[in-house]
Design a protein around this motif. Sequence first.
Motif, mmCIF file in Angstrom:
data_model
loop_
_atom_site.group_PDB
_atom_site.id
_atom_site.type_symbol
_atom_site.label_atom_id
_atom_site.label_comp_id
_atom_site.label_asym_id
_atom_site.label_seq_id
_atom_site.Cartn_x
_atom_site.Cartn_y
_atom_site.Cartn_z
ATOM 1 N N SER A 39 0.977 -1.338 0.034
ATOM 2 C CA SER A 39 -0.029 -0.071 0.057
ATOM 3 C C SER A 39 0.797 1.203 -0.035
ATOM 4 C CB SER A 39 -0.810 0.010 1.133
ATOM 5 O OG SER A 39 -0.041 0.300 2.455
ATOM 6 N N THR A 40 0.201 2.321 -0.284
ATOM 7 C CA THR A 40 0.804 3.562 -0.153
ATOM 8 C C THR A 40 -0.328 4.504 0.588
ATOM 9 O OG1 THR A 40 1.710 5.549 -1.210
ATOM 10 C CG2 THR A 40 0.278 4.237 -2.531
ATOM 11 N N SER A 41 -0.515 5.848 0.212
ATOM 12 C CA SER A 41 -1.615 6.422 0.789
ATOM 13 C C SER A 41 -1.999 7.549 -0.361
ATOM 14 C CB SER A 41 -1.289 7.346 1.890
ATOM 15 O OG SER A 41 -2.371 7.883 2.651
ATOM 16 N N TYR A 42 -3.467 8.013 0.083
ATOM 17 C CA TYR A 42 -3.782 9.130 -0.901
ATOM 18 C C TYR A 42 -3.278 10.400 0.046
ATOM 19 C CZ TYR A 42 -7.072 6.003 -3.589
ATOM 20 O OH TYR A 42 -7.303 5.158 -4.476
ATOM 21 N N TYR A 43 -2.851 10.244 1.281
ATOM 22 C CA TYR A 43 -2.778 11.506 2.131
ATOM 23 C C TYR A 43 -1.140 11.729 2.337
ATOM 24 C CZ TYR A 43 -7.773 10.804 2.434
ATOM 25 O OH TYR A 43 -9.033 10.600 2.322
ATOM 26 N N GLU A 44 -1.110 12.852 2.887
ATOM 27 C CA GLU A 44 0.148 13.106 3.250
ATOM 28 C C GLU A 44 0.207 14.067 4.589
ATOM 29 O OE1 GLU A 44 4.386 14.011 2.633
ATOM 30 O OE2 GLU A 44 3.004 12.672 1.486
ATOM 31 N N PRO A 45 0.929 13.731 5.817
ATOM 32 C CA PRO A 45 0.771 14.329 7.049
ATOM 33 C C PRO A 45 1.200 15.823 7.048
ATOM 34 C CG PRO A 45 2.412 12.797 6.957
ATOM 35 C CD PRO A 45 1.735 12.625 5.901
ATOM 36 N N ALA A 46 0.686 16.575 7.594
ATOM 37 C CA ALA A 46 1.108 17.958 7.581
ATOM 38 C C ALA A 46 2.431 18.231 8.317
ATOM 39 C CB ALA A 46 0.010 18.915 8.434
ATOM 40 N N LEU A 47 2.731 17.181 9.201
ATOM 41 C CA LEU A 47 4.056 16.869 9.768
ATOM 42 C C LEU A 47 4.999 16.564 8.750
ATOM 43 C CD1 LEU A 47 2.929 15.181 13.107
ATOM 44 C CD2 LEU A 47 4.312 17.237 13.164
ATOM 45 N N GLY A 48 4.743 16.217 7.493
ATOM 46 C CA GLY A 48 5.694 15.448 6.935
ATOM 47 C C GLY A 48 6.105 14.045 7.065
ATOM 48 N N THR A 49 6.305 13.140 6.186
ATOM 49 C CA THR A 49 6.473 11.626 6.467
ATOM 50 C C THR A 49 7.587 11.437 7.614
ATOM 51 O OG1 THR A 49 7.984 11.523 4.720
ATOM 52 C CG2 THR A 49 5.901 10.796 4.374
ATOM 53 N N TYR A 50 7.303 10.865 8.636
ATOM 54 C CA TYR A 50 7.945 10.805 9.672
ATOM 55 C C TYR A 50 8.361 9.478 10.340
ATOM 56 C CZ TYR A 50 3.430 10.382 11.630
ATOM 57 O OH TYR A 50 1.952 10.126 12.026
ATOM 58 N N SER A 51 9.099 9.495 11.184
ATOM 59 C CA SER A 51 9.730 8.133 11.920
ATOM 60 C C SER A 51 8.857 8.320 13.355
ATOM 61 C CB SER A 51 10.955 7.828 12.294
ATOM 62 O OG SER A 51 11.608 8.054 11.102
ATOM 63 N N SER A 52 8.162 7.189 13.749
ATOM 64 C CA SER A 52 7.328 7.038 14.925
ATOM 65 C C SER A 52 8.179 7.247 16.029
ATOM 66 C CB SER A 52 6.488 5.844 14.845
ATOM 67 O OG SER A 52 5.452 5.971 13.908
ATOM 68 N N ASP A 53 9.269 6.814 16.168
ATOM 69 C CA ASP A 53 10.295 6.806 17.393
ATOM 70 C C ASP A 53 11.088 7.939 17.450
ATOM 71 O OD1 ASP A 53 11.903 6.558 15.149
ATOM 72 O OD2 ASP A 53 13.096 4.889 15.870
ATOM 73 N N ASP A 54 10.770 9.197 16.393
ATOM 74 C CA ASP A 54 11.590 10.548 16.847
ATOM 75 C C ASP A 54 11.064 11.123 17.848
ATOM 76 O OD1 ASP A 54 12.297 13.152 16.532
ATOM 77 O OD2 ASP A 54 12.294 13.105 14.238
ATOM 78 N N PRO A 55 11.617 11.648 19.066
ATOM 79 C CA PRO A 55 11.248 12.051 20.163
ATOM 80 C C PRO A 55 10.436 13.585 19.811
ATOM 81 C CG PRO A 55 13.520 11.232 20.534
ATOM 82 C CD PRO A 55 13.092 11.160 19.054
ATOM 83 N N PHE A 56 11.174 14.281 18.699
ATOM 84 C CA PHE A 56 10.389 15.646 18.334
ATOM 85 C C PHE A 56 9.045 15.454 17.731
ATOM 86 C CE2 PHE A 56 10.426 19.267 15.017
ATOM 87 C CZ PHE A 56 10.398 20.105 15.990
#
Length: 460
Positions: free
Chosen positions: A80-97
Amino acid sequence: MPSPASCGARALPGCTCLAWRLIVAASVVVVVPAAGDASHHAGLRRMADAEAGTRYVAHLMPWFDNSTRGRGNHWCSNSSTSYYEPALGTYSSDDPFIIRKQLSLMRAAGLDGVCIDLQTSSWLPTVWAITRAAASLELRVAVVLDNYLHDNLANLIRDDLQELMAQPHYYRIDGRPILPIFEHTARWGATKLPTWGDREGRRPFIIGSYMAHMREEQLPVGFDSLFFWHSPDVNWLETYYKSPKFQVKVGSVFRGWRESYKRHMHSPPYLGFLNTTLQLARDHRPHFAQLVTWNDYGEGTMLEPSYLRKGATRCGDPAEGFWHSETRSCAELFGREAFTAQGRFPPCLATADPQRPCSGSGEAPCANVVDCAKPLGAALGPGPCGGQRSAFADLAAIARVVAGATEAEATKAFRAILAASRPVAPAPRAEKAGSVDLGSGAPRRPLPVLALLGLAALRL
């Protein structure tokens, strides 16, 4: 005069809506005590024992990896991919920021806590990072066991679950730590429940999946409650709320479903359900109302700020998905009637009202389904059906119901959180007046409230 409850789930005792907004406007500084502060832990322990009134919680997926070493887990998978993009930008879930920003968005929207999806032990470091960050923002937490990969996950990671449940801000009901389980009975058969208690010997409060047990006349043995997930048939959701089988209800708040799987399918797309499900939660006042989901982009259920992608990206093209047919309707692709008679809605076409339920249950080609409520290619701007749209609109609608905020107030707070810059370590840097720093590091002076909803100053 409005009651304190009408100010939202996070209102102070005796606080009217007007008084609450005046407090916010005054930028009252709230200091979050150090993690080792005994009084702080006692307060979190009391906070984690669920009280009267609905607790709005986000169902968070911790599975994203934006590593440049590969195509990235769940952003760019083979399926899969996605129709959507996060406003945060694509991220890593373990990033503390990123964790800090996501939790700050939840807090600013008035949410009470976060339920963290857990499928495998390799996710535990991220689950712990989220759990610790939630404590510093006075958000409560729970783990949702998702046994898709392991049929006996509850017992395989017993020690880790016991340690998580021992945290003072872990959700409890009648003193028992809750353990929701997303069951995959078609894959494994009957769910294997935990054979252990928490560190104080109390059996977890087991909350199973309603869809796995909806035809059973009684609550299945070993379960204390069931939670609702997703459906375009809101009559089914209302049936759940009215069920006499169990007292503790875990309702569902969702905007819709638009999955982008290439080789398999769960459901045709349906959209525009946020206002309806929010109203049902207000009418029926469940113990919890779970936002499903905060960030499942592959299934298009995310409620964190997002916008529509413009065609293909480095992750592929959602037009390659199962439902993207230029000739066949979604019902034809589904192989049977897409929804129940009560759940059929007008198709989601360019003429659709973005505030009303629509679906792929019409006769138009399935590829014609379009999300009219989202901006296209940017967080703010025109939508695919015309009009100016905002990536923050869904979360702002939730903030309006949960915390009494206007759309303008909520959007301003969300944009401030997203605009916070990542700190450059290790050199210290001066803070501009009114700036919001969401990084991690040594404790510093407390910051003012985030201009909305009494968000406690972030202790970093």
